[in-house]
Design an enzyme around this catalytic site. Structure first.
Site, short mmCIF file in Angstrom:
data_model
loop_
_atom_site.label_atom_id
_atom_site.label_comp_id
_atom_site.label_asym_id
_atom_site.label_seq_id
_atom_site.Cartn_x
_atom_site.Cartn_y
_atom_site.Cartn_z
N GLY A 149 39.15 43.20 -6.23
CA GLY A 149 38.86 41.43 -7.17
C GLY A 149 38.54 41.54 -8.36
N ASN A 150 38.34 40.46 -8.17
CA ASN A 150 37.35 39.96 -10.04
C ASN A 150 37.06 38.59 -9.18
OD1 ASN A 150 39.79 37.55 -10.88
ND2 ASN A 150 41.05 39.06 -10.37
N ARG A 151 35.63 38.69 -10.01
CA ARG A 151 35.08 37.07 -10.18
C ARG A 151 35.38 35.84 -10.18
NH1 ARG A 151 30.29 39.35 -13.39
NH2 ARG A 151 29.41 36.65 -12.85
N SER A 152 36.46 35.77 -10.20
CA SER A 152 37.25 34.59 -10.66
C SER A 152 37.07 33.36 -9.01
CB SER A 152 38.67 34.40 -10.76
OG SER A 152 39.08 33.00 -11.05
#
Ligand code: C5P
Length: 408
Positions: free
Chosen positions: A213-216
């Site tokens: 995933g990512n930090r958005s």
């Protein structure tokens, strides 16, 4: 980090509807932002929430009529000194009185003397909201530059559902902050337009419990959807994973998980759109294969994960774009030895082929997961506008300015 951003004089009007209880949370949010808030309820609002509650939460006296505090000439002074008037909830009756310039209590008198931005947040039953009398009152108020929010749809008092719910206090507070930052941020210039906005970060599953995933946080995409809806657009928000955010009022939501799902929904939803904004943080890679069971720790050390490249959805949407449609991309960049953030942004605009590209500097706690954002708006037609640091709603309003100007 302090929550206090600015100290401004805000009048919070409260009309007599059941949603008056939500005004207490809005008041709390406004005072926690550092503002000096004066609450002016209508007489009927006090049937729902007592004056003592508003006095305690605001630290200011609370009156409803023009015959209290007469030497202070409060009915004139409060409006004259206000930097923002927010009325939440605004009932059908309040809208009617405001539209007709009545001044039969302290709140409506204050509206007549205020020269600052005015934000009316309607809440009422669907029949009342859709009644031609209310439609006309809303149109008249908007023609005078007053911002009348679209209500949320959903459960109303009793068993009814439909448009008429008060938007959540956090959403009202966000739009109030926007009007303090920029009084003309919410014109009705997207009325009749269809827009599709993607938001959040995709999650690419590795096994039943793990993903890449990512930090958005999704905050920028939600702000874009929220501001577009309040500028009159018919908005579809395609949301990948986000922080715990309130869905924007008056917006159709579609939720997705992976980049592949996001792609499928964006391609379908974009067909009829006047503008498409790709604010989602799309994973560039996904695990090549999904393991059907939880990957176990073994003596032989960690597994090797082979990645496959995801399609670039923005590039694909540019290729599929029907005539007249505008496509907007986002680029989170850091400078490096080959060039600064802006240099990389220009190269990305050319590579992606979109009409507009918002370029943010990221890293070191800038932009990601933060309430504020700034950067540059680059246009394929050569335009380059600096986006001063401010709320994500402020940045959204600048993007919609550029879109509305180009849609003509
Ligand atoms: O190439 P980069 O990831 O920096 O580009 C960012 C822009 O491209 C964003 O608008 C993002 O939504 C979009 N994007 C996409 N599909 C990808 C990767 C990024 O649509 N696979």
């Amino acid at each position: 980090m302090s929550l206090v951003t600015d100290r401004r004089r805000v009048v919070l009007g409260v009309a007599g509807g059941i949603a008056a209880y939500k005004a207490c949370e809005l008041l709390r949010r406004l005072t926690e932002s550092g503002h000096q808030v004066r609450v002016i309820p209508t007489e009927s609002a006090l049937n729902f929430v007592g004056a003592a509650t508003f006095e305690a939460l605001s630290g200011q006296p609370v009156h409803t009529g023009v015959f209290t505090d007469v030497p202070e000439v409060a009915h004139v002074r409060l409006g004259q000194q206000a930097e923002l008037v927010v009325i939440a909830p605004a009932t059908a009756d309040l809208l009617a009185r405001a539209a007709h310039g009545r001044a039969d209590d302290l709140l409506t008198a204050t509206l007549l003397t205020a020269r600052c931005p005015v934000l009316l947040v309607p809440a009422m039953h669907t029949e009342m909201w859709l009644h031609p009398a209310t439609r006309d009152n809303v149109a008249l108020l908007r023609s005078r530059g007053i911002v009348v929010l679209e209500p949320a749809a959903g459960r109303l008092t009793g068993v009814d559902t439909g448009p008429g719910r008060l938007p959540e206090p956090v959403e009202i507070a966000e739009l109030a902050r926007l009007l303090l930052e920029r009084p003309d941020a919410l014109p009705q210039d997207l009325a009749g337009r269809r827009v599709v906005v993607s938001a959040g970060g995709t999650r690419e599953p590795l096994d039943p419990v793990r993903f890449l995933g990512n930090r958005s946080s999704g905050r920028q995409g939600y702000a874009l959807a929220r501001v577009a809806a309040q500028r009159g657009a018919q908005v579809t928000l395609v949301s990948a994973h986000t922080a715990d955010l309130v869905p924007p009022a008056s917006v159709r939501m579609v939720t997705v998980g992976t980049a592949a799902e996001l792609r499928e929904v964006m391609v379908a939803e974009s067909k009829q759109a006047d503008a498409v904004v790709m604010a989602a943080a799309v994973a560039d890679f996904r695990p090549e294969s999904l393991v059907g069971h939880k990957i176990k720790k073994t003596e032989s050390g960690p597994p090797t994960i082979t990645l496959a490249t995801n399609p670039d959805i923005l590039v694909e949407l540019v290729g599929l774009r029907p005539g007249g449609q505008l496509v907007v991309g986002f680029a989170a960049e850091t400078g490096d030895e080959s060039g600064d953030v802006l240099h990389h942004g220009r190269a990305k605009l050319a590579r992606k082929g979109c009409d507009l590209l918002v370029v943010n500097a990221v890293g070191d706690g800038v932009a990601f997961e933060q309430p504020d954002n700034g950067g540059w708006l680059l246009a394929a037609d050569g335009g380059e506008t600096e986006l001063a640091n401010g709320s994500k709603a402020l940045l959204a309003s600048r993007v919609w300015d550029a879109v509305a100007a180009r849609l003509g």
